[in-house]
Write an enzyme that holds these catalytic residues in place. Structure first.
Site, PDB file in Angstrom:
ATOM      1  N   HIS A 186      38.988  17.041  69.070  1.00  0.00           N
ATOM      2  CA  HIS A 186      39.822  15.930  68.428  1.00  0.00           C
ATOM      3  C   HIS A 186      41.183  16.100  68.043  1.00  0.00           C
ATOM      4  CE1 HIS A 186      36.360  13.238  68.678  1.00  0.00           C
ATOM      5  NE2 HIS A 186      35.641  14.246  68.422  1.00  0.00           N
ATOM      6  N   CYS A 211      43.528  37.719  34.584  1.00  0.00           N
ATOM      7  CA  CYS A 211      43.809  38.530  33.564  1.00  0.00           C
ATOM      8  C   CYS A 211      42.751  38.927  32.767  1.00  0.00           C
ATOM      9  CB  CYS A 211      44.565  37.462  32.419  1.00  0.00           C
ATOM     10  SG  CYS A 211      46.013  36.826  32.897  1.00  0.00           S
ATOM     11  N   ASN A 268      44.820  35.545  27.823  1.00  0.00           N
ATOM     12  CA  ASN A 268      44.414  35.172  28.993  1.00  0.00           C
ATOM     13  C   ASN A 268      44.244  33.619  28.855  1.00  0.00           C
ATOM     14  OD1 ASN A 268      43.094  34.542  31.416  1.00  0.00           O
ATOM     15  ND2 ASN A 268      41.271  35.676  30.719  1.00  0.00           N
ATOM     16  N   GLY A 269      45.010  32.788  29.830  1.00  0.00           N
ATOM     17  CA  GLY A 269      44.980  31.368  29.650  1.00  0.00           C
ATOM     18  C   GLY A 269      46.234  30.618  29.989  1.00  0.00           C
ATOM     19  N   LYS A 329      37.322  34.401  54.420  1.00  0.00           N
ATOM     20  CA  LYS A 329      37.009  35.778  54.189  1.00  0.00           C
ATOM     21  C   LYS A 329      38.247  36.412  54.741  1.00  0.00           C
ATOM     22  CE  LYS A 329      35.292  36.187  51.348  1.00  0.00           C
ATOM     23  NZ  LYS A 329      34.341  35.117  50.666  1.00  0.00           N
ATOM     24  N   TRP A 364      47.561  38.590  35.750  1.00  0.00           N
ATOM     25  CA  TRP A 364      47.768  37.636  37.026  1.00  0.00           C
ATOM     26  C   TRP A 364      48.491  36.524  36.665  1.00  0.00           C
ATOM     27  CZ3 TRP A 364      47.326  32.790  38.576  1.00  0.00           C
ATOM     28  CH2 TRP A 364      47.079  32.565  39.953  1.00  0.00           C
ATOM     29  N   ARG A 404      40.481  41.184  37.892  1.00  0.00           N
ATOM     30  CA  ARG A 404      40.762  39.874  37.206  1.00  0.00           C
ATOM     31  C   ARG A 404      42.189  39.647  37.567  1.00  0.00           C
ATOM     32  NH1 ARG A 404      36.619  38.025  33.697  1.00  0.00           N
ATOM     33  NH2 ARG A 404      38.127  36.611  33.048  1.00  0.00           N
ATOM     34  N   LYS A 420      39.654  37.714  40.691  1.00  0.00           N
ATOM     35  CA  LYS A 420      38.473  37.232  40.784  1.00  0.00           C
ATOM     36  C   LYS A 420      37.826  36.319  40.202  1.00  0.00           C
ATOM     37  CE  LYS A 420      34.320  38.249  42.100  1.00  0.00           C
ATOM     38  NZ  LYS A 420      33.927  38.232  43.616  1.00  0.00           N
ATOM     39  N   GLU A 461      33.569  29.716  55.656  1.00  0.00           N
ATOM     40  CA  GLU A 461      33.528  30.856  54.935  1.00  0.00           C
ATOM     41  C   GLU A 461      34.013  32.133  55.720  1.00  0.00           C
ATOM     42  OE1 GLU A 461      33.268  31.683  52.075  1.00  0.00           O
ATOM     43  OE2 GLU A 461      32.497  33.718  51.847  1.00  0.00           O
ATOM     44  N   GLU A 503      41.829  35.868  53.249  1.00  0.00           N
ATOM     45  CA  GLU A 503      42.057  36.243  51.804  1.00  0.00           C
ATOM     46  C   GLU A 503      42.262  37.915  51.699  1.00  0.00           C
ATOM     47  OE1 GLU A 503      39.273  35.539  48.841  1.00  0.00           O
ATOM     48  OE2 GLU A 503      37.630  35.729  50.084  1.00  0.00           O
TER      49      GLU A 503
HETATM   50  O1  M6R Z   1      33.439  32.293  40.296  1.00  0.00           O
HETATM   51  P1  M6R Z   1      33.416  31.221  41.308  1.00  0.00           P
HETATM   52  O2  M6R Z   1      32.189  31.339  42.281  1.00  0.00           O
HETATM   53  O3  M6R Z   1      33.570  29.822  40.488  1.00  0.00           O
HETATM   54  O4  M6R Z   1      34.892  31.413  42.212  1.00  0.00           O
HETATM   55  C1  M6R Z   1      35.341  30.341  43.099  1.00  0.00           C
HETATM   56  C2  M6R Z   1      36.324  30.869  43.991  1.00  0.00           C
HETATM   57  O5  M6R Z   1      37.474  31.284  43.422  1.00  0.00           O
HETATM   58  C3  M6R Z   1      35.945  32.064  44.607  1.00  0.00           C
HETATM   59  O6  M6R Z   1      34.627  31.825  45.378  1.00  0.00           O
HETATM   60  C4  M6R Z   1      37.031  32.613  45.620  1.00  0.00           C
HETATM   61  O7  M6R Z   1      37.283  31.732  46.783  1.00  0.00           O
HETATM   62  C5  M6R Z   1      36.816  33.888  46.190  1.00  0.00           C
HETATM   63  N1  M6R Z   1      37.918  34.831  46.327  1.00  0.00           N
HETATM   64  C6  M6R Z   1      36.324  33.879  47.672  1.00  0.00           C
HETATM   65  O8  M6R Z   1      36.158  35.120  48.192  1.00  0.00           O
END
Ligand code: M6R
Length: 619
Positions: free
Chosen positions: A515, A2, A101-102, A496, A75, A27, A614, A492, A499
């Site tokens: 395994h 948000c 926000n929250g 990527k 969000w 956000r 984000k 990672e 998401e």
């Molecule tokens: O702002 P942060 O690094 O604490 O965020 C952590 C995760 O939310 C963030 O890395 C998320 O997994 C990303 N969308 C990955 O690309």
């Protein structure tokens, strides 16, 4: 998660608010809304489901005049993303409008109390409960808005950043925060009259002023047209606003000719990392200077162990950090998912160092994890990108990434920034502890210095993969494999892809395949293997054989000049040679590009993938 924007001054508020919402859209982007008070003191609220453009379309036929206003991009937490649940929310009398926000955790009991007092509700949100509760305070205490907000927030359990308008006082804007960020931009126009801007972060503010006040937890601020900025806390103690100067430029918030922020941020990595290591690596004296470590040497030299708390991509970089710190500085390191750590009563000693790794510096779980560690007396160290963020301020010391704002929801340059920063940290501790032989230390310093150039090489040699990526549009699953330092890179790479393309992907330590997961492999399964000619190369080659015998499609990341893995692969990405511990900084780049181009081929919105935001400021 948000975004909040606000403005009070002499200018028309609407264009400032809409531009701010566009900047904050990363956000949250399931609905948006705006509230304005015009010259006749009418309070109007306009809301639309979907992106900010939908709100703009709606507003193109409305009266959006007014020099005071608040806006929100959402969000969803409570209530599905639709127009009714979008913010701002009106109070019962429609005198107040509020954005939030929250999460208000006790909203159900507050709502029940309000219903007993005759309040009715339009939405399912906790936010509508909050604005009604403020009105309830005004009604029962016959007080001004500021006092009503203060009284209301004393009854609230949860996290919030709020901004609120009162049509009976169109010259005041009130805001407050606890656990969610809020920044006040302070400026004067050409006639010397004061203007105030509000933002969940600095991105909607920087265009107008670089002078800001970071609101602290449990603080309430009132801004008016006379230039008054008063801040008190919930206990009604006056606070002195501390003016800070933002280190950010507007062009960092633009796409700069790239179609998406994600692609721009992938390509920015060489320069971003040059900035990150500038002043920290002394190539002449072969030294590493991290003031956060130098100022707290004893804490690191004498610590029992290091615990790193993080989420998502930051957790992956933390895992690489663990491998390096253990190898270089001989300190045991544990890497924890912040969301698990905070709730499982972990053993934390006063001589532990707890490091929070977070791009945004606002991730609710990571923040809670370090608050828990603080209560047990541990020394807290923050590795954040966003300057002045909650985690940066809650820690005892730390190091900023300095890779510039990251807008794409999929983290790219922050990941490599975190890995290199953890590398610097490992080297700095190793130097203080004397755990590395001088020759090795100097060699690592030299190698680190060359990483930005090697990243550029990697980008230049792997950029034309759009056509290749199209072949994978119809895949339902991917497997990513790596060993040692490259196991977190496999995690990672898989994250990527998941998401932004919504293709299911799993990251695995290559040798673990046999395994169980190898049962998944057939001729339809793409298997991405990170196989640099270093460390466990021969073992990884055997792992590739195992996949090939089950007809899996091999996509490999190999060291320039390697022919063995290349011949075994259906497609190959090349990277220059570097030390084992720095391979992740190069190997992740083709994986970022692969996920980007697969997502593009699938027509996904890579900068704003579904269901994500984000900065995750709710748990
Ligand atoms: O702002 P942060 O690094 O604490 O965020 C952590 C995760 O939310 C963030 O890395 C998320 O997994 C990303 N969308 C990955 O690309």
């Amino acid at each position: 998660m948000c975004g909040i924007v606000g403005y009070i001054g002499d200018q028309e508020a609407y264009p400032i608010l809409i531009k701010g919402l566009h900047r904050l859209e990363y956000r949250g982007y399931d609905s948006a809304g705006v509230a304005l008070i015009n010259n006749e003191s009418d309070l109007s609220v306009y809301k639309a489901k979907g992106k900010v453009v939908a709100l703009e379309q709606l507003c193109s036929e409305k009266d959006v005049s007014g020099t005071i206003g608040i806006a929100h991009t959402r969000w969803a937490t409570h209530g599905e993303p639709n127009e009714v649940n979008a913010h701002p929310h009106f109070s019962q009398s429609r005198h107040l409008a509020l954005v939030h926000n929250g999460i208000i955790e006790n909203y159900k009991s507050l709502r029940a109390e309000l219903e007993k007092n005759g309040f009715t509700f339009c939405s399912q949100t906790d936010t509508e409960v909050l604005v009604q509760w403020v009105e309830h305070m005004q009604n029962t205490h016959h007080c001004d808005l500021y006092t009503a907000v203060q009284l209301a927030l004393k009854n609230v359990v949860g996290a919030y950043a709020i901004a609120i308008l009162d049509k009976t006082n169109p010259d005041q804007l009130v805001c407050a925060r606890k656990g969610s960020p809020l920044i006040i931009g302070v400026s004067k126009n050409e006639s010397g009259r004061s203007e105030f801007y509000l933002g969940s972060d600095a991105t909607p503010i920087i265009e107008y002023t670089n002078k800001v006040v970071y609101l602290k937890d449990e603080e309430i601020a009132i801004m008016d047209r006379t230039g008054r900025l008063d801040i008190t806390n919930l206990a009604n103690v006056k606070q002195t606003p501390q003016l800070c100067t933002l280190q950010m430029s507007l062009d960092q918030l633009e796409k700069g000719g790239f179609p998406h922020f994600m692609l721009k941020e992938i390509w920015e990595q060489p320069n971003a990392l040059r900035t990150c290591i500038r002043g920290r690596l002394n190539i002449v004296d072969k030294d590493v200077i991290l003031s956060g470590i130098l100022d707290n040497k004893d804490k690191f030299i004498n610590c029992r162990r290091i615990i790193i708390c993080a989420c998502g991509t930051s957790w992956h970089s933390a895992l690489i950090g663990k491998y390096f710190i253990e190898e270089a500085a001989h300190i045991p390191v544990e890497v924890e998912y912040a969301s698990e750590f905070r709730y499982r009563n972990p053993v934390i000693y006063p001589d532990d160092v707890v490091i929070a790794v977070s791009q945004s510096g606002e991730t609710a779980d990571t923040l809670a994890a370090i608050q828990l560690a603080k209560s047990k007396g541990a020394f807290l160290y923050g590795i954040c990108n966003v300057i002045g963020s909650s985690i940066a301020r809650a820690t005892d010391s730390g190091t900023y990434l300095h890779v510039g704002p990251e807008i794409g929801v999929a983290s790219t340059k922050a990941f490599t920034g975190q890995v290199i920063t953890l590398g610097l940290l490992g080297l700095a501790i190793a130097k203080e502890k004397g755990t590395l032989d001088d020759k090795i230390f100097h060699m690592l310093v030299d190698e680190l210095q060359q990483i930005p150039d090697k990243m550029q090489w990697t980008l230049d040699h792997n950029k034309d993969i759009a056509h290749f990526a199209q072949m994978f549009t119809y895949c339902k699953n991917f497997i990513y494999l790596g060993r040692g330092y490259n196991y977190p890179v496999a995690l990672e790479g898989a994250l990527k892809l998941k998401e932004i393309s919504y293709i299911h992907a799993e990251g695995y330590p290559a040798a673990e395949m046999k395994h169980g997961p190898i049962a998944l492999v057939d001729e339809e399964m793409p298997v991405v293997v990170i196989a640099p000619k270093r460390g466990m190369y021969d073992k990884v080659v055997s792992n590739i054989q195992e996949i090939k015998s089950r007809k899996g499609k091999i996509i490999s990341v190999v060291t320039e000049g390697d022919t063995v893995v290349k011949e075994m692969s259906d497609y190959c990405f090349v990277i220059p040679d570097t030390r084992d511990c720095f391979v992740p900084l190069l190997a992740v780049i083709p994986l970022q590009l692969l996920s980007y181009y697969v997502a593009i081929a699938k027509g996904r919105n890579v900068d704003q993938p579904r269901n994500l935001a984000k900065s995750v400021t709710v748990e």
